[in-house]
Design an enzyme around this catalytic site. Sequence first.
Site, short mmCIF file in Angstrom:
data_model
loop_
_atom_site.label_atom_id
_atom_site.label_comp_id
_atom_site.label_asym_id
_atom_site.label_seq_id
_atom_site.Cartn_x
_atom_site.Cartn_y
_atom_site.Cartn_z
N SER A 9 -20.55 24.67 -24.76
CA SER A 9 -21.17 24.80 -26.10
C SER A 9 -22.83 24.92 -27.01
O SER A 9 -22.41 23.31 -27.26
CB SER A 9 -19.72 25.09 -26.76
OG SER A 9 -20.37 24.76 -28.35
N HIS A 34 -22.30 29.21 -24.14
CA HIS A 34 -21.35 29.50 -25.61
C HIS A 34 -21.64 29.63 -26.71
O HIS A 34 -22.19 27.90 -27.34
CB HIS A 34 -20.27 28.90 -24.45
CG HIS A 34 -18.89 29.14 -26.14
ND1 HIS A 34 -18.62 30.61 -25.79
CD2 HIS A 34 -18.22 28.71 -27.02
CE1 HIS A 34 -17.03 29.95 -26.85
NE2 HIS A 34 -17.69 29.51 -28.07
N ASP A 36 -21.19 29.90 -30.93
CA ASP A 36 -20.34 29.35 -31.66
C ASP A 36 -20.74 29.85 -33.14
O ASP A 36 -21.61 29.41 -33.45
CB ASP A 36 -19.48 27.99 -31.51
CG ASP A 36 -18.56 28.37 -30.90
OD1 ASP A 36 -17.54 28.35 -30.23
OD2 ASP A 36 -19.37 27.00 -30.00
N MET A 38 -20.34 30.78 -36.94
CA MET A 38 -19.05 30.30 -37.85
C MET A 38 -19.65 30.77 -39.12
O MET A 38 -20.50 30.40 -39.30
CB MET A 38 -18.75 28.56 -37.83
CG MET A 38 -18.81 28.34 -36.48
SD MET A 38 -18.13 26.45 -36.36
CE MET A 38 -17.64 26.24 -34.89
N HIS A 73 -18.65 33.73 -29.42
CA HIS A 73 -17.77 33.45 -30.02
C HIS A 73 -18.13 33.26 -31.78
O HIS A 73 -18.31 32.43 -32.24
CB HIS A 73 -17.28 31.95 -29.45
CG HIS A 73 -16.04 31.69 -30.09
ND1 HIS A 73 -15.57 30.30 -30.20
CD2 HIS A 73 -14.77 32.63 -30.80
CE1 HIS A 73 -14.62 30.48 -30.68
NE2 HIS A 73 -13.97 31.69 -31.16
N MET A 75 -16.60 33.33 -35.03
CA MET A 75 -15.64 32.90 -36.56
C MET A 75 -15.64 33.27 -37.63
O MET A 75 -16.40 31.52 -38.47
CB MET A 75 -15.13 30.87 -35.82
CG MET A 75 -14.30 30.53 -34.67
SD MET A 75 -14.97 29.09 -34.17
CE MET A 75 -17.32 30.09 -33.14
N MET A 144 -8.11 29.19 -27.71
CA MET A 144 -8.31 27.87 -28.28
C MET A 144 -7.46 26.93 -27.73
O MET A 144 -6.54 27.03 -28.55
CB MET A 144 -8.29 28.50 -29.84
CG MET A 144 -9.55 29.46 -30.54
SD MET A 144 -11.34 29.41 -29.41
CE MET A 144 -11.75 27.80 -30.66
N GLY A 149 -13.75 25.74 -35.82
CA GLY A 149 -13.86 25.06 -36.99
C GLY A 149 -15.26 23.52 -36.39
O GLY A 149 -16.42 23.55 -37.60
N PHE A 150 -14.63 23.18 -35.96
CA PHE A 150 -15.77 21.48 -34.91
C PHE A 150 -15.72 21.67 -33.57
O PHE A 150 -14.73 21.44 -32.83
CB PHE A 150 -15.33 20.44 -35.85
CG PHE A 150 -15.27 21.25 -37.76
CD1 PHE A 150 -16.07 20.68 -37.92
CD2 PHE A 150 -14.26 21.28 -37.95
CE1 PHE A 150 -16.20 20.83 -38.88
CE2 PHE A 150 -14.07 21.91 -38.80
CZ PHE A 150 -14.85 21.37 -39.90
N GLY A 152 -16.06 18.39 -30.50
CA GLY A 152 -15.44 17.46 -30.63
C GLY A 152 -14.12 16.65 -30.85
O GLY A 152 -13.54 15.48 -31.10
N ASP A 182 -11.57 27.48 -24.93
CA ASP A 182 -12.25 26.48 -25.52
C ASP A 182 -11.91 25.53 -26.59
O ASP A 182 -10.91 25.41 -27.25
CB ASP A 182 -12.91 27.49 -26.33
CG ASP A 182 -14.08 27.47 -27.66
OD1 ASP A 182 -14.63 26.29 -27.56
OD2 ASP A 182 -14.24 28.01 -28.19
N GLY A 183 -12.01 23.96 -26.34
CA GLY A 183 -11.72 23.29 -26.90
C GLY A 183 -11.18 21.84 -26.14
O GLY A 183 -9.94 22.25 -25.71
N GLY A 184 -11.95 20.89 -26.60
CA GLY A 184 -11.51 19.45 -25.70
C GLY A 184 -11.46 19.38 -24.37
O GLY A 184 -10.99 19.00 -24.15
N GLY A 204 -17.96 21.56 -25.32
CA GLY A 204 -19.69 21.10 -25.83
C GLY A 204 -19.92 19.76 -26.26
O GLY A 204 -20.78 19.66 -25.76
N SER A 205 -19.35 19.10 -26.71
CA SER A 205 -19.14 17.55 -26.60
C SER A 205 -19.47 17.19 -25.29
O SER A 205 -19.89 15.42 -25.36
CB SER A 205 -18.24 17.16 -28.04
OG SER A 205 -17.08 16.85 -27.50
C1 DX5 Z 1 -14.59 25.11 -31.75
C2 DX5 Z 1 -15.50 26.30 -31.01
C3 DX5 Z 1 -15.54 25.63 -29.93
C4 DX5 Z 1 -16.57 23.75 -29.85
C5 DX5 Z 1 -16.00 23.25 -28.53
O1 DX5 Z 1 -14.22 26.03 -33.21
O2 DX5 Z 1 -15.38 27.40 -30.94
O3 DX5 Z 1 -16.77 25.99 -28.61
O4 DX5 Z 1 -17.81 23.92 -29.42
O5 DX5 Z 1 -16.35 22.17 -28.66
P1 DX5 Z 1 -16.10 20.88 -27.95
O6 DX5 Z 1 -15.80 20.85 -26.50
O7 DX5 Z 1 -16.56 19.41 -27.91
O8 DX5 Z 1 -14.39 20.98 -27.89
ZN ZN Z 2 -16.44 28.22 -29.21
#
Ligand code: DX5
Ligand code: ZN
Length: 225
Positions: A9, A34, A36, A38, A73, A75, A144, A149-150, A152, A182-184, A204-205
């Site tokens: 991401s 990916h 994102d 928002m 994606h 949002m 999800m 939204g964020f 990390g 997606d996420g963490g 992402g992170s």
């Molecule tokens: C959150 C995003 C994710 C985000 C994941 O709203 O949809 O794609 O970038 O980030 P990590 O992998 O850091 O949780």
């Molecule tokens: Zn995403």
Amino acid sequence: MNRYRIAPSILSADFARLGEEVRAVIDAGADWIHFDVMDNHYVPNLTVGPMVCQALRPHARTADGQRVPIDVHLMIQPVDALAGAFIDAGADLVSFHPDASTHVHRSIQAIKARGCQVGLVFNPATPLDVLDWVIEDLDLILIMSVNPGFGGQSFIDSALRKVEQARRRIEVCGKDIRLEVDGGIKADNIRRVADAGADTFVAGSAIFGKPDYKAVIDQMRAALV
Ligand code: DX5
Ligand code: ZN
């Protein structure tokens, strides 16, 4: 070739050097990019629009010129007009949250009619029921494992149960539908997510937060073997 896909991401990339970051992560072995989106309305954050997708499209290629899918994606609310704008901007897949569209079936058909792949995204507390009515029209289901939204944030474990349920629905339906999470996601939990039934992993992170993207992607693939 195995079925797993890793989709970094760009939310955690250096936004001052996005083209370079996309090329670097593809050189490091990314399968998809990916992207994102928002809107500071559906989610409490604001990112980038179709112009940035269009600017990145030429960078999303492997060294030997193969197109790397841009996995958008959304949002955002409303969905339809911007979904079309992202297709014009070179998106290969467009996914949206069913609770963000007043007419989910119509939004799906509009994306498909443009020749683009379509996905539905489920927040941590959103049930999968809408799939009873539209699963056959989908190319992708995105679960999800954080609240959107964020980057990390920490992985929410109940997502694993939802991934299992989504996998069962895909099996019953019999269509070739990707199951993305997606996420963490990190190298140390990706195996559990795959065991629950996912085949496509957003990170992402875990990737852009580290100096050596290839080392992380290699670790993820090693965990998936
Ligand atoms: C959150 C995003 C994710 C985000 C994941 O709203 O949809 O794609 O970038 O980030 P990590 O992998 O850091 O949780
Ligand atoms: Zn995403």
